[in-house]
Design an enzyme around this catalytic site. Structure first.
Site, PDB file in Angstrom:
ATOM      1  N   LYS A   8      10.801  -8.179 -10.771  1.00 47.19           N
ATOM      2  CA  LYS A   8      11.822  -9.215 -10.952  1.00 47.19           C
ATOM      3  C   LYS A   8      11.190 -10.604 -11.092  1.00 47.19           C
ATOM      4  O   LYS A   8      11.709 -11.455 -11.827  1.00 47.19           O
ATOM      5  CB  LYS A   8      12.824  -9.186  -9.792  1.00 47.19           C
ATOM      6  CG  LYS A   8      13.661  -7.900  -9.732  1.00 47.19           C
ATOM      7  CD  LYS A   8      14.499  -7.677 -10.981  1.00 47.19           C
ATOM      8  CE  LYS A   8      15.461  -6.487 -10.829  1.00 47.19           C
ATOM      9  NZ  LYS A   8      16.262  -6.215 -12.031  1.00 47.19           N
TER      10      LYS A   8
ATOM     11  N   LEU B  22       0.812  -1.224   0.000  1.00 46.06           N
ATOM     12  CA  LEU B  22       0.000   0.000   0.000  1.00 46.06           C
ATOM     13  C   LEU B  22       0.841   1.268   0.000  1.00 46.06           C
ATOM     14  O   LEU B  22       0.337   2.358  -0.268  1.00 46.06           O
ATOM     15  CB  LEU B  22      -0.926   0.009   1.228  1.00 46.06           C
ATOM     16  CG  LEU B  22      -1.873  -1.184   1.356  1.00 46.06           C
ATOM     17  CD1 LEU B  22      -2.761  -1.023   2.583  1.00 46.06           C
ATOM     18  CD2 LEU B  22      -2.731  -1.325   0.091  1.00 46.06           C
TER      19      LEU B  22
ATOM     20  N   TYR C  97       9.419  -3.538  -6.984  1.00 48.90           N
ATOM     21  CA  TYR C  97      10.673  -4.167  -7.406  1.00 48.90           C
ATOM     22  C   TYR C  97      10.529  -5.693  -7.420  1.00 48.90           C
ATOM     23  O   TYR C  97      10.919  -6.355  -8.382  1.00 48.90           O
ATOM     24  CB  TYR C  97      11.785  -3.743  -6.446  1.00 48.90           C
ATOM     25  CG  TYR C  97      13.161  -4.236  -6.812  1.00 48.90           C
ATOM     26  CD1 TYR C  97      13.898  -3.621  -7.810  1.00 48.90           C
ATOM     27  CD2 TYR C  97      13.733  -5.318  -6.141  1.00 48.90           C
ATOM     28  CE1 TYR C  97      15.173  -4.065  -8.131  1.00 48.90           C
ATOM     29  CE2 TYR C  97      15.005  -5.765  -6.454  1.00 48.90           C
ATOM     30  CZ  TYR C  97      15.731  -5.133  -7.454  1.00 48.90           C
ATOM     31  OH  TYR C  97      16.996  -5.578  -7.770  1.00 48.90           O
TER      32      TYR C  97
ATOM     33  N   SER D  93      16.693 -10.859  -9.193  1.00 50.16           N
ATOM     34  CA  SER D  93      17.023 -10.642  -7.785  1.00 50.16           C
ATOM     35  C   SER D  93      16.371 -11.720  -6.943  1.00 50.16           C
ATOM     36  O   SER D  93      15.297 -12.228  -7.300  1.00 50.16           O
ATOM     37  CB  SER D  93      16.489  -9.272  -7.359  1.00 50.16           C
ATOM     38  OG  SER D  93      16.530  -9.149  -5.951  1.00 50.16           O
TER      39      SER D  93
ATOM     40  N   ARG E 196      27.363  -3.919  -3.154  1.00 52.37           N
ATOM     41  CA  ARG E 196      27.628  -2.491  -2.849  1.00 52.37           C
ATOM     42  C   ARG E 196      27.623  -1.652  -4.126  1.00 52.37           C
ATOM     43  O   ARG E 196      28.618  -1.635  -4.866  1.00 52.37           O
ATOM     44  CB  ARG E 196      28.995  -2.348  -2.167  1.00 52.37           C
ATOM     45  CG  ARG E 196      28.985  -2.612  -0.683  1.00 52.37           C
ATOM     46  CD  ARG E 196      30.286  -2.220  -0.037  1.00 52.37           C
ATOM     47  NE  ARG E 196      31.466  -2.876  -0.597  1.00 52.37           N
ATOM     48  CZ  ARG E 196      31.838  -4.129  -0.347  1.00 52.37           C
ATOM     49  NH1 ARG E 196      31.124  -4.890   0.451  1.00 52.37           N
ATOM     50  NH2 ARG E 196      32.931  -4.619  -0.891  1.00 52.37           N
TER      51      ARG E 196
HETATM   52  N1  LIG Z   1      22.887  -4.030  -6.027  1.00 54.64           N
HETATM   53  C1  LIG Z   1      22.247  -5.112  -5.588  1.00 54.64           C
HETATM   54  O1  LIG Z   1      22.382  -5.507  -4.404  1.00 54.64           O
HETATM   55  C2  LIG Z   1      21.346  -5.901  -6.505  1.00 54.64           C
HETATM   56  C3  LIG Z   1      20.756  -7.068  -6.003  1.00 54.64           C
HETATM   57  C4  LIG Z   1      19.941  -7.829  -6.840  1.00 54.64           C
HETATM   58  C5  LIG Z   1      19.735  -7.424  -8.142  1.00 54.64           C
HETATM   59  N2  LIG Z   1      20.320  -6.278  -8.615  1.00 54.64           N
HETATM   60  C6  LIG Z   1      20.046  -5.902 -10.013  1.00 54.64           C
HETATM   61  O2  LIG Z   1      21.270  -5.708 -10.698  1.00 54.64           O
HETATM   62  C7  LIG Z   1      21.111  -4.699 -11.706  1.00 54.64           C
HETATM   63  C8  LIG Z   1      22.172  -3.615 -11.521  1.00 54.64           C
HETATM   64  O3  LIG Z   1      22.015  -3.084 -10.212  1.00 54.64           O
HETATM   65  P1  LIG Z   1      23.019  -2.023  -9.580  1.00 54.64           P
HETATM   66  O4  LIG Z   1      23.089  -2.330  -8.140  1.00 54.64           O
HETATM   67  O5  LIG Z   1      24.261  -1.952 -10.382  1.00 54.64           O
HETATM   68  O6  LIG Z   1      22.143  -0.688  -9.764  1.00 54.64           O
HETATM   69  P2  LIG Z   1      22.609   0.846  -9.865  1.00 54.64           P
HETATM   70  O7  LIG Z   1      23.922   1.022  -9.222  1.00 54.64           O
HETATM   71  O8  LIG Z   1      21.450   1.630  -9.360  1.00 54.64           O
HETATM   72  O9  LIG Z   1      22.764   1.070 -11.447  1.00 54.64           O
HETATM   73  C9  LIG Z   1      21.627   0.942 -12.247  1.00 54.64           C
HETATM   74  C10 LIG Z   1      22.004   1.171 -13.685  1.00 54.64           C
HETATM   75  O10 LIG Z   1      20.808   1.032 -14.465  1.00 54.64           O
HETATM   76  C11 LIG Z   1      20.696   2.183 -15.278  1.00 54.64           C
HETATM   77  N3  LIG Z   1      19.320   2.479 -15.648  1.00 54.64           N
HETATM   78  C12 LIG Z   1      18.257   2.729 -14.864  1.00 54.64           C
HETATM   79  N4  LIG Z   1      17.189   2.975 -15.611  1.00 54.64           N
HETATM   80  C13 LIG Z   1      17.568   2.877 -16.903  1.00 54.64           C
HETATM   81  C14 LIG Z   1      16.925   3.024 -18.145  1.00 54.64           C
HETATM   82  N5  LIG Z   1      15.633   3.359 -18.239  1.00 54.64           N
HETATM   83  N6  LIG Z   1      17.632   2.815 -19.278  1.00 54.64           N
HETATM   84  C15 LIG Z   1      18.944   2.497 -19.211  1.00 54.64           C
HETATM   85  N7  LIG Z   1      19.631   2.376 -18.076  1.00 54.64           N
HETATM   86  C16 LIG Z   1      18.942   2.572 -16.927  1.00 54.64           C
HETATM   87  C17 LIG Z   1      21.334   3.308 -14.465  1.00 54.64           C
HETATM   88  O11 LIG Z   1      21.630   4.395 -15.327  1.00 54.64           O
HETATM   89  P3  LIG Z   1      21.730   5.933 -14.798  1.00 54.64           P
HETATM   90  O12 LIG Z   1      23.138   6.112 -14.301  1.00 54.64           O
HETATM   91  O13 LIG Z   1      21.413   6.735 -16.009  1.00 54.64           O
HETATM   92  O14 LIG Z   1      20.713   6.103 -13.700  1.00 54.64           O
HETATM   93  C18 LIG Z   1      22.555   2.570 -13.945  1.00 54.64           C
HETATM   94  O15 LIG Z   1      23.533   2.498 -14.954  1.00 54.64           O
HETATM   95  C19 LIG Z   1      19.682  -4.173 -11.566  1.00 54.64           C
HETATM   96  O16 LIG Z   1      18.842  -4.813 -12.492  1.00 54.64           O
HETATM   97  C20 LIG Z   1      19.302  -4.581 -10.156  1.00 54.64           C
HETATM   98  O17 LIG Z   1      17.912  -4.724  -9.989  1.00 54.64           O
HETATM   99  C21 LIG Z   1      21.112  -5.506  -7.815  1.00 54.64           C
END
Ligand SMILES: NC(=O)c1ccc[n+]([C@@H]2O[C@H](COP(=O)([O-])OP(=O)(O)OC[C@H]3O[C@@H](n4cnc5c(N)ncnc54)[C@H](OP(=O)(O)O)[C@@H]3O)[C@@H](O)[C@H]2O)c1
Length: 254
Positions: A181, A120, A177, A162, A211
């Site tokens: 996923k 919610l 989220y 994820s 991180r």
């Molecule tokens: N970090 C974790 O613990 C974790 C855990 C499980 C899964 N994941 C998954 O792993 C992936 C990468 O995560 P991360 O931790 O590296 O995230 P992050 O640090 O937030 O980086 C996200 C990236 O996605 C890009 N992005 C967002 N919206 C976009 C769009 N509309 N078109 C193109 N690029 C876009 C961002 O670009 P900008 O710089 O332009 O914003 C950035 O380059 C994601 O799918 C996330 O859900 C992460």
């Protein structure tokens, strides 16, 4: 559940993706920072020709410069995965220049839910924007790039999912989220079922809690650890798994 079954075959056959001539062409979305940047780095180091997808070319080029300082030549491409025309244009250009994209890593993602909130507490717009990026982005890219992969008899698709999307362990918090996923995992299963026997291998993976800007400073894992399974899935041998969900190169429950 047949669509979610995967073959666990992992043969010692040399990896065609690592072959220097001609290099496989990989597109990593959202590769200007975080896990995507590291996946691009690892794929380039493995010998693939890497396109660093970035919403803004400036940030993509900055990422490419960082990799160039490490001796890795990658190319920045402007790609907002929510922009259907940008996706189509990139697919057209890749076809003209390289014959197509061989490896698609759907990494770009957003987490827009308020911290600690339930179903919610997230606003309808947050659900829409999350699904637009995390589900419809990958779907758009699959629709644009998969036909070429099937025609060429080779493709690897890696969807960054994820543990928060696991239906078997679905809990409270970050509902948009989680839903995005879980739906991305369903996309993995259905595309894998569509493409069985075509040379295209499609898998989901969880990088663990990493991180990054999304994961935050308290996450226990490094981007190197988070990216490793993507590297493995992006360069699978032809008899590798398809339609699976992995963390640390091991199958996990949906
Ligand atoms: N970090 C974790 O613990 C974790 C855990 C499980 C899964 N994941 C998954 O792993 C992936 C990468 O995560 P991360 O931790 O590296 O995230 P992050 O640090 O937030 O980086 C996200 C990236 O996605 C890009 N992005 C967002 N919206 C976009 C769009 N509309 N078109 C193109 N690029 C876009 C961002 O670009 P900008 O710089 O332009 O914003 C950035 O380059 C994601 O799918 C996330 O859900 C992460």
């Amino acid at each position: 559940m047949q669509g979610c079954a995967y073959n666990t075959g992992m043969s010692p056959v040399p990896n065609p993706a690592a072959s220097p001539v001609p290099p496989r062409v990989a597109l990593v979305t959202g590769a200007n920072r975080g896990i995507g940047f590291e996946i691009a780095r690892q794929l380039s180091r493995a010998g693939l020709q890497v396109l660093v997808g970035s919403r803004t070319l400036t940030r993509g080029r900055a990422a490419a410069r960082l990799l160039a300082e490490q001796g890795l030549a990658v190319e920045a491409v402007r790609l907002d995965v929510t922009d259907a025309e940008q996706v189509r244009a990139l697919a057209r250009e890749a076809k003209t220049r390289f014959g197509g994209i061989d490896v698609l890593v759907n990494n770009a993602g957003v987490l827009l839910d308020p911290r600690g909130g339930g179903v919610l507490d997230s606003r309808p717009a947050a659900y829409e924007r999350t699904l637009t990026t995390n589900l419809f982005g990958p779907l758009r890219l699959v629709q644009a790039l998969l036909p070429g992969m099937v025609d060429r008899g080779y493709g690897r698709i890696v969807n960054l999912s994820s543990g928060l999307g696991q239906l078997s362990e679905m809990g409270s918090g970050t509902p948009a989220y989680r839903i995005s996923k879980a739906a991305l995992n369903a996309l993995t299963c259905t595309v894998a079922a569509d493409t069985r026997g075509t040379g295209v291998l499609v898998n989901s993976m969880c990088p663990g809690w990493v991180r990054t800007d999304m994961g935050g400073p308290d996450a226990p894992r490094t981007v190197e650890q988070g990216a490793d399974t993507a590297l493995w899935l992006a360069t699978l041998p032809d008899d590798g798994p398809t339609g699976g969900f992995f963390r640390d190169r091991q199958p996990i429950a949906w």
